[in-house]
Design an enzyme around this catalytic site. Structure first.
Site, mmCIF file in Angstrom:
data_model
loop_
_atom_site.group_PDB
_atom_site.id
_atom_site.type_symbol
_atom_site.label_atom_id
_atom_site.label_comp_id
_atom_site.label_asym_id
_atom_site.label_seq_id
_atom_site.Cartn_x
_atom_site.Cartn_y
_atom_site.Cartn_z
ATOM 1 N N LYS A 48 34.398 41.595 42.061
ATOM 2 C CA LYS A 48 34.298 40.544 42.423
ATOM 3 C C LYS A 48 35.645 41.186 43.424
ATOM 4 C CE LYS A 48 38.927 39.002 41.114
ATOM 5 N NZ LYS A 48 40.142 38.603 40.755
ATOM 6 N N ASP B 134 34.808 35.281 39.036
ATOM 7 C CA ASP B 134 36.034 35.856 38.215
ATOM 8 C C ASP B 134 35.699 34.977 36.608
ATOM 9 O OD1 ASP B 134 36.444 33.100 38.827
ATOM 10 O OD2 ASP B 134 38.170 33.078 39.496
#
Length: 211
Positions: free
Chosen positions: A118, A137
């Site tokens: 991420k 996310d």
């Protein structure tokens, strides 16, 4: 995506996007701010990042800080003690292996302490203008499943599924649009479906027990 792009205009940007804009898309500051942002509210992330960058703006100056000082500067972000250690170790690795610069590849980024896919994807998108990455996310994972774009259990599965199910021209913007929408309208609990501009295209999976 075009409808969402119009709808999020004027909404408050996610913290890392704000830092990216204010710091001329500096990959280092994007990297550190994203490290701090995990499981932390945007306002807290932005305030902590701002305090830290006032004290140290480069890997070399930040690596010289004691972990305890970093802890004080970034408190009260979630897991601030662990994050302080990661920040210092990450800066030292940037100096030792990369000449004090943030590397522009997924493999090199994910070797840094505390950096997962991420964080690496967001650094590549915001710091290096990559058009080949999707940052996933919790908002992106939740909303893309809620919309019915993917059917996945984990964010990394969602990332790979989104590469297959969305057009590549939108990849750099998926995080910005869905995070902003998730913070303002498509909330985890009690989403504001009546105010949603894409409600007609949403399968509402998981909302009120729908599947």
């Amino acid at each position: 995506m075009r409808t969402l792009a119009r709808a999020v205009t004027g909404m408050d940007l996610p913290a890392v996007e704000k830092i990216s804009e204010s710091q001329a898309e500096d990959p280092f500051q994007i990297l550190i701010a994203t490290l701090l942002s995990a499981r932390t509210q945007d306002a807290t992330t932005h305030a902590a990042s701002t305090r830290l960058f006032k004290r140290a703006r480069t890997p070399r100056t930040m690596a010289r800080l004691e972990v305890k000082e970093i802890e004080k500067l970034i408190y009260p972000v979630s897991f601030y003690r662990n994050k302080a250690r990661h920040v210092k170790a990450c800066c030292q690795m940037l100096i030792d292996r990369h000449g004090g610069r943030v590397p522009p590849t997924m493999d090199a980024l994910t070797e840094l302490p505390g950096v997962g896919r991420k964080t690496a994807n967001l650094v590549l998108i915001l710091g290096f203008k990559s058009g080949q990455n999707i940052c996933v996310d919790t908002h992106v994972h939740r909303i893309s499943n809620r919309l019915g774009w993917v059917r996945t259990r984990e964010p990394e599965e969602t990332e790979q599924a989104l590469y297959r199910s969305t057009e590549s021209r939108w990849w750099p913007y998926i995080n910005l649009y869905l995070v902003t929408w998730g913070q303002n309208v498509c909330r985890p609990v009690y989403p504001r479906c009546g105010d949603c501009v894409i409600a007609g295209d949403c399968r509402r999976i998981g909302v009120n027990g729908r599947s």
